[in-house]
Design a protein around this motif. Structure first.
Motif, PDB file in Angstrom:
ATOM      1  N   ALA A   6      10.318  10.651 -64.552  1.00 33.58           N
ATOM      2  CA  ALA A   6       9.341  11.699 -64.851  1.00 33.58           C
ATOM      3  C   ALA A   6       9.905  12.787 -65.748  1.00 33.58           C
ATOM      4  CB  ALA A   6       8.845  12.331 -63.543  1.00 33.58           C
ATOM      5  N   VAL A   7      11.171  12.645 -66.171  1.00 35.33           N
ATOM      6  CA  VAL A   7      11.844  13.730 -66.894  1.00 35.33           C
ATOM      7  C   VAL A   7      11.608  13.729 -68.397  1.00 35.33           C
ATOM      8  CG1 VAL A   7      14.109  14.713 -67.482  1.00 35.33           C
ATOM      9  CG2 VAL A   7      13.594  14.068 -65.117  1.00 35.33           C
ATOM     10  N   PRO A   8      11.811  12.617 -69.120  1.00 33.40           N
ATOM     11  CA  PRO A   8      11.882  12.721 -70.592  1.00 33.40           C
ATOM     12  C   PRO A   8      10.625  13.236 -71.262  1.00 33.40           C
ATOM     13  CG  PRO A   8      12.805  10.644 -69.829  1.00 33.40           C
ATOM     14  CD  PRO A   8      12.124  11.266 -68.648  1.00 33.40           C
ATOM     15  N   ALA A  51      16.244  20.106 -73.323  1.00 36.28           N
ATOM     16  CA  ALA A  51      15.337  20.340 -72.193  1.00 36.28           C
ATOM     17  C   ALA A  51      15.497  19.250 -71.143  1.00 36.28           C
ATOM     18  CB  ALA A  51      13.889  20.396 -72.683  1.00 36.28           C
ATOM     19  N   VAL A  52      15.679  18.004 -71.585  1.00 35.88           N
ATOM     20  CA  VAL A  52      15.894  16.905 -70.638  1.00 35.88           C
ATOM     21  C   VAL A  52      17.144  17.167 -69.811  1.00 35.88           C
ATOM     22  CG1 VAL A  52      16.476  14.448 -70.454  1.00 35.88           C
ATOM     23  CG2 VAL A  52      14.643  15.187 -72.001  1.00 35.88           C
ATOM     24  N   ARG A  53      18.230  17.566 -70.473  1.00 31.36           N
ATOM     25  CA  ARG A  53      19.481  17.833 -69.751  1.00 31.36           C
ATOM     26  C   ARG A  53      19.322  18.994 -68.775  1.00 31.36           C
ATOM     27  NH1 ARG A  53      21.537  16.728 -75.049  1.00 31.36           N
ATOM     28  NH2 ARG A  53      22.744  14.768 -75.055  1.00 31.36           N
ATOM     29  N   ARG A  54      18.582  20.006 -69.186  1.00 32.64           N
ATOM     30  CA  ARG A  54      18.385  21.156 -68.297  1.00 32.64           C
ATOM     31  C   ARG A  54      17.635  20.749 -67.044  1.00 32.64           C
ATOM     32  NH1 ARG A  54      15.575  26.993 -69.944  1.00 32.64           N
ATOM     33  NH2 ARG A  54      16.054  28.052 -67.954  1.00 32.64           N
ATOM     34  N   VAL A  55      16.586  19.956 -67.197  1.00 31.23           N
ATOM     35  CA  VAL A  55      15.811  19.521 -66.043  1.00 31.23           C
ATOM     36  C   VAL A  55      16.640  18.598 -65.153  1.00 31.23           C
ATOM     37  CG1 VAL A  55      13.813  18.193 -65.308  1.00 31.23           C
ATOM     38  CG2 VAL A  55      13.584  19.834 -67.174  1.00 31.23           C
TER      39      VAL A  55
END
Length: 345
Positions: free
Chosen positions: A119-121, A297-301
């Motif tokens: 659900a992240v990318p 943003a992906v890495r942050r989440v």
């Protein structure tokens, strides 16, 4: 390998699981054995035949996956075969193997399950970027989110407390979806375009001031209005957005879920009078022109998930054959929250 194929614009009757050739990565690309894939409304808009989403048919949907690296293309560094990753492919992610750009393939931290990572990318990364980059969210802001019962709406409700907290107001297209949105963290939820239903908080009429959501939303803010609007409805709700905007508010338009014609933006004088900003956002546009911002943003989440600060419930579908019916539910407004589909081990 098995993959979901949309054969022509239409409904579930034009979606089928087929055997297709296994893809191989080109320079700067990565092939991923897909464990789980996320479902997103952009797939529904493509299936409907909305303009600019599918260049040709048949079309292979799917724009976010989790899994393991299968093969590296020339020039790829920082990844190895067997690494657990998430990726944001251009499409074709609803398949057993997908190719994605290495710049948008991110290693998965220990402790983050492949199921939730899918659900992240697109879903969680979009929600983070809507709040931070496009919406310039500040702790204490009052945020209005349309389609609050969907995947993006649910993710926003989870992220706002982690970004310093604020007041959350949502709208839903079906009154029966209000209870789930309230349970996810919204302070108020109002139904659009229908009479109130169970769990709805406030009037369910159109965006006019005559007792409709605008009046109810303003009342919920003590008459001040909202600081940030996240709107996936094209321009269908823009009059409502403007009616409830506080001085200096930001309105972020990030889709056209209804699929109708997009109206002109408001006159400059109206924006200047309220010190308002209307901004567009496109995940696809960032992926193509500024992949580093999307990857960041992906890495942050993923970091928030790894630390245990972020929890996003998902509904898992058992396999690709279940996806067309889930797309139906999303298109008809019956879906709640985020769907992921189990594809491989």
């Amino acid at each position: 390998m098995r993959a979901l194929v949309m054969t022509a614009p239409g409904g579930a009757e034009n979606s089928e699981v087929r055997e297709v050739p296994v893809p191989h990565p080109g320079p700067g690309q990565v092939a991923v054995d897909v464990a789980h894939a996320g479902l997103n409304f952009v797939d529904v808009m493509t299936r409907r035949g909305d303009a600019a989403y599918a260049a040709e048919w048949p079309y292979r949907p799917g724009k976010e996956v989790s899994g393991t690296v299968r093969e590296l293309g020339a020039g790829v560094t920082g990844l190895a075969v067997g690494d657990r990753v998430v990726a944001a492919p251009v499409g074709a992610g609803l398949a057993e193997v997908v190719v994605a750009e290495a710049a948008l393939t991110v290693p998965l931290p220990d402790g983050v399950a492949l199921r939730e990572a899918a659900a992240v990318p697109l879903g969680l990364a979009t929600s983070m970027l809507l709040l931070t980059d496009a919406g310039r969210f500040t702790a204490g802001d009052t945020v209005l989110v349309h389609s609050a019962g969907g995947g993006i709406g649910n993710a926003v409700a989870r992220l706002v407390p982690l970004l310093g907290g604020g007041r959350l107001i949502g709208t839903v297209g079906r009154p029966e979806k209000a209870a789930a949105a309230l349970a996810s963290g919204y302070d108020h939820v109002f139904a659009r375009g229908a009479a109130d239903g169970p769990g709805a908080d406030g009037p369910g009429t159109d965006g006019s001031n005559g007792g409709g959501p605008a009046e109810a939303i303003r009342a919920a803010t003590g008459g001040r209005g909202v600081d940030l609007v996240l709107d996936p409805l094209g321009t269908a709700a823009l009059d409502l957005d403007l009616a409830v905007a506080a001085p200096g508010a930001r309105i972020v338009l990030f889709g056209n879920a209804g699929g109708g014609a997009v109206a002109d933006l408001p006159p400059l004088g109206r924006l200047m009078a309220g010190n308002l900003t209307v901004t567009g956002f496109s995940h696809r546009g960032l992926a193509a022109t500024a992949p580093e911002r999307l990857a960041r943003a992906v890495r942050r989440v993923l970091g928030l998930l790894a630390d245990g600060g972020l929890d996003l419930p998902v509904t898992e579908l058992p396999g690709l054959d279940a996806v067309p019916a889930a797309h139906d539910a999303m298109q008809e407004g019956r879906a709640t929250g985020k769907y992921v589909v189990r594809v491989g081990g």
